[in-house]
Design a protein around this motif. Structure first.
Motif, mmCIF file in Angstrom:
data_model
loop_
_atom_site.group_PDB
_atom_site.id
_atom_site.type_symbol
_atom_site.label_atom_id
_atom_site.label_comp_id
_atom_site.label_asym_id
_atom_site.label_seq_id
_atom_site.Cartn_x
_atom_site.Cartn_y
_atom_site.Cartn_z
ATOM 1 N N ARG A 112 0.865 -1.177 0.000
ATOM 2 C CA ARG A 112 0.000 0.000 0.000
ATOM 3 C C ARG A 112 0.900 1.224 0.000
ATOM 4 O O ARG A 112 1.913 1.254 0.684
ATOM 5 N N SER A 113 0.495 2.251 -0.753
ATOM 6 C CA SER A 113 1.357 3.430 -0.835
ATOM 7 C C SER A 113 0.573 4.659 -1.275
ATOM 8 O O SER A 113 -0.560 4.571 -1.752
ATOM 9 N N ARG A 114 1.236 5.779 -1.106
ATOM 10 C CA ARG A 114 0.757 7.050 -1.651
ATOM 11 C C ARG A 114 1.980 7.743 -2.227
ATOM 12 O O ARG A 114 2.999 7.871 -1.553
ATOM 13 N N LEU A 115 1.879 8.158 -3.470
ATOM 14 C CA LEU A 115 3.002 8.837 -4.111
ATOM 15 C C LEU A 115 3.149 10.257 -3.576
ATOM 16 O O LEU A 115 2.164 10.919 -3.250
ATOM 17 N N ALA A 116 4.381 10.711 -3.522
ATOM 18 C CA ALA A 116 4.673 12.097 -3.173
ATOM 19 C C ALA A 116 4.407 12.965 -4.405
ATOM 20 O O ALA A 116 4.472 12.485 -5.534
ATOM 21 N N PRO A 117 4.107 14.239 -4.208
ATOM 22 C CA PRO A 117 3.870 15.124 -5.349
ATOM 23 C C PRO A 117 5.067 15.187 -6.308
ATOM 24 O O PRO A 117 4.897 15.431 -7.495
ATOM 25 N N GLU A 118 6.270 14.925 -5.808
ATOM 26 C CA GLU A 118 7.475 14.993 -6.639
ATOM 27 C C GLU A 118 7.633 13.800 -7.575
ATOM 28 O O GLU A 118 8.462 13.833 -8.483
ATOM 29 N N ALA A 119 6.896 12.726 -7.350
ATOM 30 C CA ALA A 119 7.016 11.539 -8.207
ATOM 31 C C ALA A 119 6.516 11.888 -9.602
ATOM 32 O O ALA A 119 5.398 12.343 -9.778
ATOM 33 N N GLY A 120 7.371 11.715 -10.577
ATOM 34 C CA GLY A 120 7.002 12.102 -11.938
ATOM 35 C C GLY A 120 7.410 11.059 -12.946
ATOM 36 O O GLY A 120 7.292 9.858 -12.707
ATOM 37 N N ALA A 121 7.916 11.524 -14.065
ATOM 38 C CA ALA A 121 8.269 10.634 -15.169
ATOM 39 C C ALA A 121 9.353 9.645 -14.778
ATOM 40 O O ALA A 121 9.352 8.500 -15.243
ATOM 41 N N ASP A 122 10.282 10.066 -13.909
ATOM 42 C CA ASP A 122 11.332 9.128 -13.485
ATOM 43 C C ASP A 122 10.738 7.970 -12.695
ATOM 44 O O ASP A 122 11.160 6.819 -12.837
ATOM 45 N N ALA A 175 7.601 6.775 -13.068
ATOM 46 C CA ALA A 175 6.855 5.942 -14.021
ATOM 47 C C ALA A 175 7.800 5.062 -14.840
ATOM 48 O O ALA A 175 7.520 3.880 -15.061
ATOM 49 N N ALA A 176 8.918 5.613 -15.260
ATOM 50 C CA ALA A 176 9.881 4.837 -16.046
ATOM 51 C C ALA A 176 10.466 3.702 -15.213
ATOM 52 O O ALA A 176 10.582 2.563 -15.694
ATOM 53 N N MET A 177 10.827 3.992 -13.980
ATOM 54 C CA MET A 177 11.397 2.948 -13.124
ATOM 55 C C MET A 177 10.340 1.904 -12.784
ATOM 56 O O MET A 177 10.636 0.705 -12.769
ATOM 57 N N ALA A 178 9.113 2.322 -12.526
ATOM 58 C CA ALA A 178 8.044 1.368 -12.221
ATOM 59 C C ALA A 178 7.836 0.404 -13.384
ATOM 60 O O ALA A 178 7.691 -0.811 -13.173
ATOM 61 N N ASP A 179 7.845 0.914 -14.600
ATOM 62 C CA ASP A 179 7.700 0.051 -15.777
ATOM 63 C C ASP A 179 8.864 -0.935 -15.877
ATOM 64 O O ASP A 179 8.662 -2.124 -16.144
ATOM 65 N N GLU A 180 10.076 -0.435 -15.682
ATOM 66 C CA GLU A 180 11.258 -1.304 -15.755
ATOM 67 C C GLU A 180 11.213 -2.394 -14.692
ATOM 68 O O GLU A 180 11.467 -3.570 -14.964
ATOM 69 N N ILE A 181 10.880 -2.010 -13.468
ATOM 70 C CA ILE A 181 10.873 -2.963 -12.356
ATOM 71 C C ILE A 181 9.796 -4.023 -12.563
ATOM 72 O O ILE A 181 10.026 -5.213 -12.308
#
Length: 101
Positions: A7-17, A19-25
């Motif tokens: 379970r999580s909540r993203l910080a406002p600073e979470a952006g394209a970097d 999303a790219a890492m999430a896809d890779e992982i």
């Protein structure tokens, strides 16, 4: 079988970097020995839930120690998550049903 409940909540600073890492992982996890499934849900208030199933503790532990996964975890704590909660559990019982199958 092992289930990871993340379970999580993203910080406002979470952006394209993020999303790219999430896809890779996710791509790496799906290719890892013992990976069974991944499902992700997001509530209207922004809380996120990921359910990840692994064949056994050994394959889940190997994934936990994956170098890129460790980098993503560190980056998540540093910048991407406002908070998260992780639970790992053994599946004691599982039932399945599909109409028409």
């Amino acid at each position: 079988m092992i289930v990871v409940v993340f379970r999580s909540r993203l910080a406002p600073e979470a952006g394209a970097d993020y999303a790219a890492m999430a896809d890779e992982i996710l791509e790496r996890a799906r290719a890892a020995p013992g990976f069974v499934s991944f499902h992700h849900y997001e509530a209207l208030d922004g809380e996120r839930l990921a359910l990840i199933h692994w064949q056994d503790e050994e394959t889940m532990a190997a994934w936990r120690d994956d170098v890129r996964h460790r980098i993503a975890q560190r980056r998540g704590r540093e910048a991407w998550y406002a908070w998260f909660d992780l639970e790992v559990a053994h599946v004691v019982r599982r039932y399945d049903f599909e109409r028409g199958a």
